[in-house]
Design a protein around this motif. Structure first.
Motif, PDB file in Angstrom:
ATOM      1  N   LEU A  63      -5.880 -81.268  25.196  1.00 45.45           N
ATOM      2  CA  LEU A  63      -4.867 -82.070  24.515  1.00 45.45           C
ATOM      3  C   LEU A  63      -5.104 -83.539  24.867  1.00 45.45           C
ATOM      4  N   ALA A  64      -5.339 -84.365  23.857  1.00 46.57           N
ATOM      5  CA  ALA A  64      -5.666 -85.774  24.079  1.00 46.57           C
ATOM      6  C   ALA A  64      -4.975 -86.644  23.038  1.00 46.57           C
ATOM      7  N   MET A  65      -4.956 -87.924  23.281  1.00 48.26           N
ATOM      8  CA  MET A  65      -4.295 -88.870  22.384  1.00 48.26           C
ATOM      9  C   MET A  65      -5.052 -88.994  21.067  1.00 48.26           C
ATOM     10  N   ASP A  66      -4.318 -89.000  19.976  1.00 48.45           N
ATOM     11  CA  ASP A  66      -4.908 -89.200  18.659  1.00 48.45           C
ATOM     12  C   ASP A  66      -5.667 -90.525  18.640  1.00 48.45           C
ATOM     13  N   LEU A  67      -6.839 -90.508  18.033  1.00 45.19           N
ATOM     14  CA  LEU A  67      -7.688 -91.697  18.076  1.00 45.19           C
ATOM     15  C   LEU A  67      -7.040 -92.908  17.420  1.00 45.19           C
ATOM     16  N   SER A  68      -6.352 -92.722  16.312  1.00 45.35           N
ATOM     17  CA  SER A  68      -5.755 -93.877  15.643  1.00 45.35           C
ATOM     18  C   SER A  68      -4.551 -94.421  16.411  1.00 45.35           C
ATOM     19  N   HIS A  69      -4.016 -93.621  17.334  1.00 46.37           N
ATOM     20  CA  HIS A  69      -2.878 -94.067  18.143  1.00 46.37           C
ATOM     21  C   HIS A  69      -3.318 -94.660  19.474  1.00 46.37           C
ATOM     22  N   GLY A 129      -6.468 -93.354  21.335  1.00 44.57           N
ATOM     23  CA  GLY A 129      -7.464 -92.573  22.052  1.00 44.57           C
ATOM     24  C   GLY A 129      -8.877 -93.080  21.810  1.00 44.57           C
ATOM     25  N   HIS A 130      -9.809 -92.565  22.611  1.00 43.96           N
ATOM     26  CA  HIS A 130     -11.203 -93.014  22.547  1.00 43.96           C
ATOM     27  C   HIS A 130     -12.076 -92.005  21.815  1.00 43.96           C
ATOM     28  N   LEU A 131     -13.242 -92.463  21.375  1.00 47.29           N
ATOM     29  CA  LEU A 131     -14.218 -91.598  20.710  1.00 47.29           C
ATOM     30  C   LEU A 131     -14.496 -90.330  21.522  1.00 47.29           C
ATOM     31  N   THR A 132     -14.600 -90.471  22.859  1.00 48.56           N
ATOM     32  CA  THR A 132     -14.895 -89.319  23.718  1.00 48.56           C
ATOM     33  C   THR A 132     -13.693 -88.405  23.932  1.00 48.56           C
ATOM     34  N   HIS A 133     -12.562 -88.763  23.354  1.00 45.51           N
ATOM     35  CA  HIS A 133     -11.372 -87.906  23.454  1.00 45.51           C
ATOM     36  C   HIS A 133     -11.306 -86.938  22.274  1.00 45.51           C
ATOM     37  N   GLY A 134     -12.488 -86.581  21.778  1.00 42.89           N
ATOM     38  CA  GLY A 134     -12.550 -85.513  20.795  1.00 42.89           C
ATOM     39  C   GLY A 134     -12.713 -85.917  19.359  1.00 42.89           C
ATOM     40  N   ALA A 135     -13.278 -87.103  19.099  1.00 50.88           N
ATOM     41  CA  ALA A 135     -13.540 -87.478  17.713  1.00 50.88           C
ATOM     42  C   ALA A 135     -14.422 -86.421  17.057  1.00 50.88           C
ATOM     43  N   PRO A 136     -14.100 -86.017  15.833  1.00 48.53           N
ATOM     44  CA  PRO A 136     -14.893 -84.971  15.165  1.00 48.53           C
ATOM     45  C   PRO A 136     -16.373 -85.306  15.055  1.00 48.53           C
ATOM     46  N   VAL A 137     -16.716 -86.606  15.010  1.00 48.98           N
ATOM     47  CA  VAL A 137     -18.126 -86.996  14.885  1.00 48.98           C
ATOM     48  C   VAL A 137     -18.867 -86.925  16.218  1.00 48.98           C
ATOM     49  N   SER A 138     -18.138 -86.744  17.334  1.00 51.87           N
ATOM     50  CA  SER A 138     -18.781 -86.685  18.646  1.00 51.87           C
ATOM     51  C   SER A 138     -19.169 -85.253  18.985  1.00 51.87           C
ATOM     52  N   PHE A 139     -20.181 -85.094  19.834  1.00 54.47           N
ATOM     53  CA  PHE A 139     -20.593 -83.752  20.231  1.00 54.47           C
ATOM     54  C   PHE A 139     -19.493 -83.046  21.027  1.00 54.47           C
ATOM     55  N   MET A 140     -18.720 -83.805  21.805  1.00 58.41           N
ATOM     56  CA  MET A 140     -17.633 -83.178  22.555  1.00 58.41           C
ATOM     57  C   MET A 140     -16.563 -82.654  21.596  1.00 58.41           C
TER      58      MET A 140
END
Length: 418
Positions: free
Chosen positions: A117-123, A125-136
């Motif tokens: 559970l991580a902060m929404d990117l537009s609110h 959060g960071h790319l490494t917090h689960g952006a769909p384009v990231s491998f994580m």
């Protein structure tokens, strides 16, 4: 150092010209990207030192190559200083940057497919917090919490509801564009309720935690804190993973040999220097001034009609909604300010209707300006310049005169190490 500059100029004029141009750019303008800063001259010395020459795969006392007497000393110094400064039980100072630092935590403590559970990117959060384009984002099941649209505060009632329903293995807080301090006790209480590991990504504000001007997650029982060593810490570009003892072995194994080979020992030497600086009284005063400058700049912008996400700031940054304030997108705002030697970055705002490369806002921060010695009165002038340029996007004459004013102003504030 001067003799090496002369050697570079003699043997590679193209690179020397680019280096000289960047030095001039940094001196002439105001750096307001919140993730950028000016490092210490002593750190620049370590980055260009003989530690660059040495491979040191492994950890102190357990290296794969010989000749490690001094690399072991440097890494042990950095680890001990990090533990003392952040009041934690274990420190790994080998991550090459912020992204692999966070990846090592996920891969070391979780299994692929686990829920985070991580902060929404537009609110914020960071790319490494689960952006769909990231491998994580592809490897783990990231779910999101958001902020309340009325005041920008984190909606803890909704966060708890999501946690109870989804049972995440990890609850992650921390941000790249959220202008408020965090209530770690509420995160910890919810995590304990669902049996989740607690992690804070303090990459942006690690220096402010070290200066004791923002809350320290370890004081609230957090399991893991990550932070970059540049940004508000003013060190070299690298990362640190700080954690409780029970996670130490898994974290270390995830960094090496899990993700990385030989660490950059010149960077680790720079981190050691940085952590000593951060423990000194002057750094605490620096942290206080960063926050004073940010609050002054935010207040001045709001007082003159600008719209900030969450209405202000508790930390070193703010997000200016340029669409609402000036009727221009963040890309245009960034370019307008660049043209007068004020550097910012375009930034998405919560649930932004615009695409990431033409978002609705810009992100502004005060660490670098504070490093150069700027104070509250200077933030008032800065706000005036920004409002002037963003409010008159087509006035080329005004832009030219403002650029001259700003560069004359900047000449009074030396950049460390240049």
């Amino acid at each position: 150092m001067q003799q090496y500059r002369e050697l570079l100029q003699k043997n590679d004029q193209d690179v020397f010209n680019a280096l000289s141009g960047e030095e001039a750019r940094q001196k002439a303008g105001i750096e307001l990207i919140p993730s950028e800063n000016y490092t210490y001259p002593e750190v620049l010395c370590t980055l260009g030192s003989v530690f660059t020459n040495k491979y040191s795969e492994g950890y102190p006392g357990r290296r794969y190559y010989g000749g490690q007497e001094f690399t072991d000393t440097i890494e042990d110094i950095a680890r001990e200083r990090a533990k003392s400064l952040f009041r934690c039980e274990h420190a790994n100072v080998q991550p090459l940057s912020g992204s692999p630092m966070n990846q090592a935590v996920y891969l070391g403590l979780l299994e692929p497919g686990d829920t985070i559970l991580a902060m929404d990117l537009s609110h914020g959060g960071h790319l490494t917090h689960g952006a769909p384009v990231s491998f994580m984002g592809k490897l783990f099941n990231f779910i999101r919490y958001k902020t309340d649209p009325t005041d920008g505060a984190i909606d803890f009632d909704e966060l708890r509801r999501i946690s109870l329903a989804e049972k995440p293995k990890m609850i992650l807080c921390g941000y790249t564009s959220y202008p408020r301090d965090l209530d770690y006790s509420r995160f910890k209480k919810i995590a304990d309720e669902v049996g989740a590991i607690t992690m804070t990504d303090a990459s942006h504000y690690g220096g402010l935690v070290a200066a004791d001007v923002l809350r320290n997650p370890f004081d609230f029982g957090f399991d893991v804190v990550t932070t970059t060593s540049h940004k508000s810490l003013r060190g070299p570009r690298g990362g640190m993973i700080l954690c409780r003892k029970e996670f130490a072995a898994r974290i270390d194994k995830a960094v090496f040999p899990g993700l990385q080979g030989g660490p950059h020992m010149n960077t680790i030497a720079g981190i050691a220097v940085t952590l000593k600086k951060a423990a000194e009284p002057e750094f605490k005063e620096y942290g206080r001034q960063v926050l004073l400058n940010a609050s002054t700049l935010a207040d001045e912008l709001v007082k003159n009609g600008a719209s900030l996400v969450t209405g202000g700031t508790d930390n070193h940054m703010m997000v200016l909604d340029t669409e609402k304030s000036f009727g221009i997108n963040g890309k245009i705002a960034e370019e307008l300010l660049d043209s007068v030697s004020i550097t910012t970055n375009k930034q998405i705002i919560p649930d932004d209707p615009n695409p990431p490369l033409k978002p609705s806002g810009i992100r502004i921060g005060t660490p670098a300006a504070t490093t150069r010695g700027m104070k509250e009165k200077d933030m008032v002038r800065l706000a005036d310049w920004m409002l002037r340029i963003l409010g008159n996007p087509d006035d080329k004459s005004l832009a030219a005169s403002t650029k001259a004013e700003i560069e004359a102003f900047c000449s009074r504030f030396p950049v460390p190490g240049i």
